[in-house]
Write a protein that holds these residues in place. Structure first.
Motif, PDB file in Angstrom:
ATOM      1  N   GLN A  21       0.877  -1.372  -0.228  1.00  8.58           N
ATOM      2  CA  GLN A  21       0.351  -0.439   0.127  1.00  8.58           C
ATOM      3  C   GLN A  21       0.867   1.156   0.139  1.00  8.58           C
ATOM      4  N   GLN A  22       1.877   1.799   0.979  1.00  7.73           N
ATOM      5  CA  GLN A  22       2.913   2.491   0.833  1.00  7.73           C
ATOM      6  C   GLN A  22       3.794   2.755  -0.707  1.00  7.73           C
ATOM      7  N   GLN A  23       4.543   1.418  -0.836  1.00 11.06           N
ATOM      8  CA  GLN A  23       4.565   1.342  -2.491  1.00 11.06           C
ATOM      9  C   GLN A  23       3.887   2.831  -3.731  1.00 11.06           C
ATOM     10  N   ALA A  24       2.376   2.146  -3.065  1.00 11.54           N
ATOM     11  CA  ALA A  24       1.259   2.772  -4.332  1.00 11.54           C
ATOM     12  C   ALA A  24       0.925   4.258  -3.777  1.00 11.54           C
ATOM     13  N   ILE A  25       0.620   4.043  -2.812  1.00  6.22           N
ATOM     14  CA  ILE A  25       0.645   5.488  -2.023  1.00  6.22           C
ATOM     15  C   ILE A  25       1.786   6.617  -2.483  1.00  6.22           C
ATOM     16  N   ALA A  26       2.731   6.354  -2.694  1.00 11.37           N
ATOM     17  CA  ALA A  26       4.280   6.728  -2.552  1.00 11.37           C
ATOM     18  C   ALA A  26       4.695   6.725  -4.372  1.00 11.37           C
ATOM     19  N   SER A  27       4.186   5.836  -4.973  1.00  8.65           N
ATOM     20  CA  SER A  27       3.708   6.248  -6.646  1.00  8.65           C
ATOM     21  C   SER A  27       3.128   7.617  -6.504  1.00  8.65           C
ATOM     22  N   ASN A  28       2.065   7.098  -6.640  1.00  6.30           N
ATOM     23  CA  ASN A  28       1.108   8.374  -6.773  1.00  6.30           C
ATOM     24  C   ASN A  28       1.873  10.076  -6.403  1.00  6.30           C
ATOM     25  N   ILE A  29       2.312   9.913  -5.126  1.00  9.47           N
ATOM     26  CA  ILE A  29       2.323  11.422  -4.144  1.00  9.47           C
ATOM     27  C   ILE A  29       3.354  11.234  -5.486  1.00  9.47           C
ATOM     28  N   ALA A  30       4.691  11.147  -6.137  1.00  9.45           N
ATOM     29  CA  ALA A  30       5.560  10.731  -6.414  1.00  9.45           C
ATOM     30  C   ALA A  30       5.408  11.300  -8.648  1.00  9.45           C
ATOM     31  N   ASN A  31       3.994  10.818  -8.390  1.00  7.42           N
ATOM     32  CA  ASN A  31       3.440  11.419  -9.870  1.00  7.42           C
ATOM     33  C   ASN A  31       2.373  11.684 -10.150  1.00  7.42           C
ATOM     34  N   VAL A  32       2.297  13.416  -9.236  1.00  8.10           N
ATOM     35  CA  VAL A  32       0.865  13.738  -8.667  1.00  8.10           C
ATOM     36  C   VAL A  32       0.844  15.327 -10.143  1.00  8.10           C
ATOM     37  N   ASP A  33       1.656  15.221 -10.787  1.00  9.84           N
ATOM     38  CA  ASP A  33       2.001  16.207 -11.282  1.00  9.84           C
ATOM     39  C   ASP A  33       1.940  15.652 -12.868  1.00  9.84           C
ATOM     40  N   THR A  34       2.265  14.583 -12.514  1.00 11.54           N
ATOM     41  CA  THR A  34       2.491  14.155 -13.874  1.00 11.54           C
ATOM     42  C   THR A  34       1.264  13.758 -14.965  1.00 11.54           C
ATOM     43  N   PRO A  35       1.521  14.580 -16.313  1.00 12.09           N
ATOM     44  CA  PRO A  35      -0.072  14.098 -16.781  1.00 12.09           C
ATOM     45  C   PRO A  35      -0.228  12.834 -17.140  1.00 12.09           C
ATOM     46  N   ASN A  36      -1.548  12.652 -17.494  1.00 12.40           N
ATOM     47  CA  ASN A  36      -2.289  11.208 -17.786  1.00 12.40           C
ATOM     48  C   ASN A  36      -1.642  10.017 -17.266  1.00 12.40           C
ATOM     49  N   TYR A  37      -0.729  11.029 -15.492  1.00 13.82           N
ATOM     50  CA  TYR A  37      -0.826   9.807 -14.249  1.00 13.82           C
ATOM     51  C   TYR A  37      -2.660   8.765 -13.945  1.00 13.82           C
ATOM     52  N   LYS A  38      -2.738   7.903 -13.948  1.00 15.97           N
ATOM     53  CA  LYS A  38      -3.830   7.301 -13.656  1.00 15.97           C
ATOM     54  C   LYS A  38      -2.986   6.411 -12.204  1.00 15.97           C
ATOM     55  N   ALA A  39      -3.889   7.454 -10.459  1.00  8.51           N
ATOM     56  CA  ALA A  39      -3.600   6.712  -9.912  1.00  8.51           C
ATOM     57  C   ALA A  39      -4.043   5.014  -9.582  1.00  8.51           C
ATOM     58  N   LYS A  75      -3.079  -7.280  -5.238  1.00  8.37           N
ATOM     59  CA  LYS A  75      -2.524  -6.335  -6.570  1.00  8.37           C
ATOM     60  C   LYS A  75      -2.717  -5.502  -6.652  1.00  8.37           C
ATOM     61  N   GLN A  76      -2.159  -4.646  -7.276  1.00 10.67           N
ATOM     62  CA  GLN A  76      -2.299  -2.591  -7.637  1.00 10.67           C
ATOM     63  C   GLN A  76      -2.942  -2.114  -8.925  1.00 10.67           C
ATOM     64  N   VAL A  77      -3.958  -1.563  -8.673  1.00  9.91           N
ATOM     65  CA  VAL A  77      -4.799  -1.431 -10.020  1.00  9.91           C
ATOM     66  C   VAL A  77      -4.810   0.112  -9.891  1.00  9.91           C
ATOM     67  N   ASN A  78      -5.701   0.641 -11.164  1.00 11.85           N
ATOM     68  CA  ASN A  78      -6.226   1.280 -11.246  1.00 11.85           C
ATOM     69  C   ASN A  78      -7.511   1.585 -11.628  1.00 11.85           C
TER      70      ASN A  78
END
Length: 129
Positions: A21-39, A75-78
């Motif tokens: 869960q922490q890895q998914a959250i960290a990835s989401n935060i790191a990509n907060v400004d990435t265009p077309n990134y899906k949480a 599993k991680q999902v969008n």
């Protein structure tokens, strides 16, 4: 024969789930400004629903309800049906920070419980002293 009790194994799985869960959250935060990134999010509910019919434990009486258990797969999902920003990004920083705080509290609680289990084992090995 297992070296540790099922409690320790369950706590280990809880910590693994929290780390994922922490890895998914960290990835989401790191990509907060990435265009077309899906949480991303870690999906536990579907895995639990799938495993319900596969739970098995030691029954002391044949009248007890049988159930089986198999190692759960996370599993991680969008997620679908989410709001997107003008850049196509679906990360909500406030929600991610709240999820991170919640996950940290959960991880600390599981970690403390695991430390207690190891302390009990250490006491037993030393002969109660």
């Amino acid at each position: 024969m297992a070296l540790f009790s099922t409690t320790i194994s369950s706590l280990e799985r809880g910590m693994n789930a929290s780390m994922m869960q922490q890895q998914a959250i960290a990835s989401n935060i790191a990509n907060v400004d990435t265009p077309n990134y899906k949480a991303k999010q870690v999906q536990f509910k579907d895995v639990l629903s799938e495993a319900k019919g596969e739970l098995l434990a030691h029954r002391t009486d044949e009248r007890h309800v049988p159930f089986t258990y198999h190692s759960e797969q996370m599993k991680q999902v969008n997620p679908r049906n989410v709001m997107y920003s003008h850049s196509g990004n679906s990360v909500d920083l406030d929600k991610e920070m709240a999820k991170m705080a919640n996950n940290q509290i959960y991880y600390q609680a599981v970690s403390d419980r695991l430390n207690g289990q190891f302390s009990s084992l250490k006491t037993a090995i030393r002969g109660g002293s």
